[in-house]
Design an enzyme around this catalytic site. Structure first.
Site, PDB file in Angstrom:
ATOM      1  N   THR A   1       0.546   4.288  -2.685  1.00 18.81           N
ATOM      2  CA  THR A   1       0.302   5.704  -2.385  1.00 18.81           C
ATOM      3  C   THR A   1       1.363   6.592  -3.012  1.00 18.81           C
ATOM      4  O   THR A   1       1.081   7.713  -3.430  1.00 18.81           O
ATOM      5  CB  THR A   1       0.248   5.970  -0.869  1.00 18.81           C
ATOM      6  OG1 THR A   1       1.499   5.594  -0.249  1.00 18.81           O
ATOM      7  CG2 THR A   1      -0.887   5.191  -0.218  1.00 18.81           C
TER       8      THR A   1
ATOM      9  N   LEU B   1       0.840  -1.195   0.000  1.00 17.08           N
ATOM     10  CA  LEU B   1       0.000   0.000   0.000  1.00 17.08           C
ATOM     11  C   LEU B   1       0.879   1.249   0.000  1.00 17.08           C
ATOM     12  O   LEU B   1       0.553   2.250  -0.643  1.00 17.08           O
ATOM     13  CB  LEU B   1      -0.925   0.001   1.218  1.00 17.08           C
ATOM     14  CG  LEU B   1      -1.822   1.243   1.348  1.00 17.08           C
ATOM     15  CD1 LEU B   1      -2.766   1.357   0.167  1.00 17.08           C
ATOM     16  CD2 LEU B   1      -2.621   1.191   2.648  1.00 17.08           C
ATOM     17  N   TYR B   2       1.976   1.202   0.731  1.00 18.46           N
ATOM     18  CA  TYR B   2       2.908   2.336   0.736  1.00 18.46           C
ATOM     19  C   TYR B   2       3.335   2.664  -0.693  1.00 18.46           C
ATOM     20  O   TYR B   2       3.297   3.824  -1.115  1.00 18.46           O
ATOM     21  CB  TYR B   2       4.130   1.997   1.592  1.00 18.46           C
ATOM     22  CG  TYR B   2       5.263   2.991   1.443  1.00 18.46           C
ATOM     23  CD1 TYR B   2       5.155   4.275   1.958  1.00 18.46           C
ATOM     24  CD2 TYR B   2       6.443   2.639   0.787  1.00 18.46           C
ATOM     25  CE1 TYR B   2       6.187   5.192   1.815  1.00 18.46           C
ATOM     26  CE2 TYR B   2       7.475   3.545   0.640  1.00 18.46           C
ATOM     27  CZ  TYR B   2       7.349   4.817   1.156  1.00 18.46           C
ATOM     28  OH  TYR B   2       8.371   5.729   1.002  1.00 18.46           O
ATOM     29  N   ALA B   3       3.743   1.639  -1.447  1.00 14.62           N
ATOM     30  CA  ALA B   3       4.164   1.845  -2.835  1.00 14.62           C
ATOM     31  C   ALA B   3       3.025   2.407  -3.671  1.00 14.62           C
ATOM     32  O   ALA B   3       3.225   3.292  -4.513  1.00 14.62           O
ATOM     33  CB  ALA B   3       4.656   0.529  -3.422  1.00 14.62           C
TER      34      ALA B   3
END
Length: 435
Positions: free
Chosen positions: A250, A246-248
């Protein structure tokens, strides 16, 4: 059926039909009015609560952190504005004036200090959240304050505050480093990534596109955008539509949002894809940091391996090299072309890899730390979990090298030696807690 007949018998000619006055109609009318009044009061009440409620603290913000806002009396006033102007004033009249978001963070602290050293005006912004030990962020804040950098304590989603800062100072550049970091934490608190990395970026861009003159923007993307890409080394031209976390996702969304604001509003925007940054004053959630802590405490150190005993490697990049890349991006950023929210012409849009170009197996990282700490690590070999981590990262930096002469000079052995020296000085051989 009686209702249908009643409707069918209604005359088509206006003025010919007269409603019969009956107790039933009066009762129904009174009931309808009561419902209208009730829901009107509810609606007004909700508006009142929304507009006048005091901002509540996030569950992920330290309990001892006093949340300040322009909606309270904690901000504003001559003394506060004087601090801001003094911090943001460049040494020369035509010098760069930079707003650094996430200034109390790892990269933000080093970039802010470097900008101030060379004579640029710098104002920091940070919310000091407790994703990791806030006392480390406070120590960085003290470090910056001694060099003349003031950090405004606030969230980047506070649009009122951001607008006020731009009213006080005409920033020529924004170094947007504020973000929710970490790949694995996204599985625990996904909303924090949307709040900081997407909503926060939009909040900043909204203010930047509306001010006059518009600042040039450099912001932190991530090497994580390459996701499941197997082509190495990673090039800016490679696909980035397969995020592994999810970090990637965003950060990838951030790059698309940047494109949109560049296209519509003429903002000059440069994205920097950092590759595994390490060094003194680093983040405790990074492997090199907690490996050091756990080796000193005699705890097991987890070393991941991919399928079929595959090696997990990272393109570790020393903080000083990253800072040089950030300054190079700022120095070569062209002016935005919009004014008052309207685009006047094509604007610069760039993205660069900032890495070391020399991936190192994580097991080798542990070996270097063992030698520097003079302690044998208790290695625990584990399978690479499906939590967003990828097997390897490897940067192609030719574009950054061509554009602003980016060339990393610090190998992992040298960089870790500097980090360990700082760690032992700051934490005292592991005696002081490193959360």
């Amino acid at each position: 059926m009686s209702q249908m007949k009643h409707i069918d018998n209604t005359p088509s000619t206006p003025g010919k039909f007269k409603i019969e006055k009956s107790p039933y109609n009066r009762l129904r009318l009174q009931f309808s009015l009561a419902k209208i009044i009730f829901w009107s009061l509810v609606f007004v009440g909700l508006i009142f609560v929304f507009l006048y409620r005091s901002p509540s603290s996030s569950s992920h913000v330290s309990s001892d952190l006093f949340r300040r806002s322009l909606r309270t009396s904690s901000y504003g006033g001559p003394a506060w504005e004087k601090k801001i102007k003094a911090s943001a004033k460049p040494r020369s009249s035509n010098g760069m004036c930079v707003l650094v978001t996430g200034a109390a963070g790892f990269v933000g602290t080093h970039v802010s200090a470097a900008l101030k050293r060379r004579g640029n005006g710098v104002l920091g912004l940070d919310n000091f959240n407790d994703y990791y030990d806030p006392s480390l962020k406070r120590a960085r804040q003290e470090l910056l304050e001694r060099s003349g950098v003031y950090i405004v304590e606030a969230d980047i989603n506070d649009a009122t505050l951001l607008k006020k800062l731009f009213e006080i100072v005409a920033f020529t550049h924004v170094m947007h480093l504020a973000a929710q970091a970490g790949v694995r934490y996204a599985m625990e608190n996904p909303s924090s990534y949307v709040h900081s990395n997407i909503a926060g970026l939009v909040s900043m861009l909204e203010v930047c596109k509306s001010v006059n003159p518009q600042p040039s923007i450099v912001w932190a993307s991530s090497s994580s955008v390459y996701g499941l890409n197997t082509k190495v080394p990673f090039s800016e031209r490679d696909r980035t539509d397969q995020p592994a976390s999810l970090y990637a996702a965003t950060k990838k969304a951030g790059e698309e949002i940047a494109h949109t604001y560049n296209h519509i509003y003429g903002l000059s925007i440069t994205g920097l894809r950092f590759f595994t940054v390490y060094g003194p004053w680093g983040r405790p959630d990074m492997a090199y940091f907690f490996f050091t802590r756990d080796i000193l405490k005699g705890k097991s150190v987890p070393i991941f391996e991919a399928a079929n005993h595959g090696t997990v490697a990272r393109d570790f990049t020393y903080i000083d090299d990253i800072v040089k890349g950030c300054l190079g991006a700022l120095d070569t950023a062209k002016k935005s072309t919009g004014s008052g929210g309207k685009k006047k012409g094509p604007a610069q849009l760039r993205v660069f890899n900032l890495g070391n170009t020399s991936p190192v197996p994580v097991s080798d990282l542990v070996s270097i730390l063992e030698k520097l700490l003079k302690v044998k690590a208790k290695r625990l070999i584990m399978k690479l979990p499906r939590n967003g981590d990828v097997q390897f990262t490897h940067a192609n930096i030719s574009l950054a090298q061509k554009e602003f002469g980016y060339m990393p000079t610090t190998d992992l052995q040298t960089g870790l030696k500097k980090f360990v020296r700082w760690y032992l000085s700051y934490y005292g051989n592991g005696k002081k807690s490193a959360q």
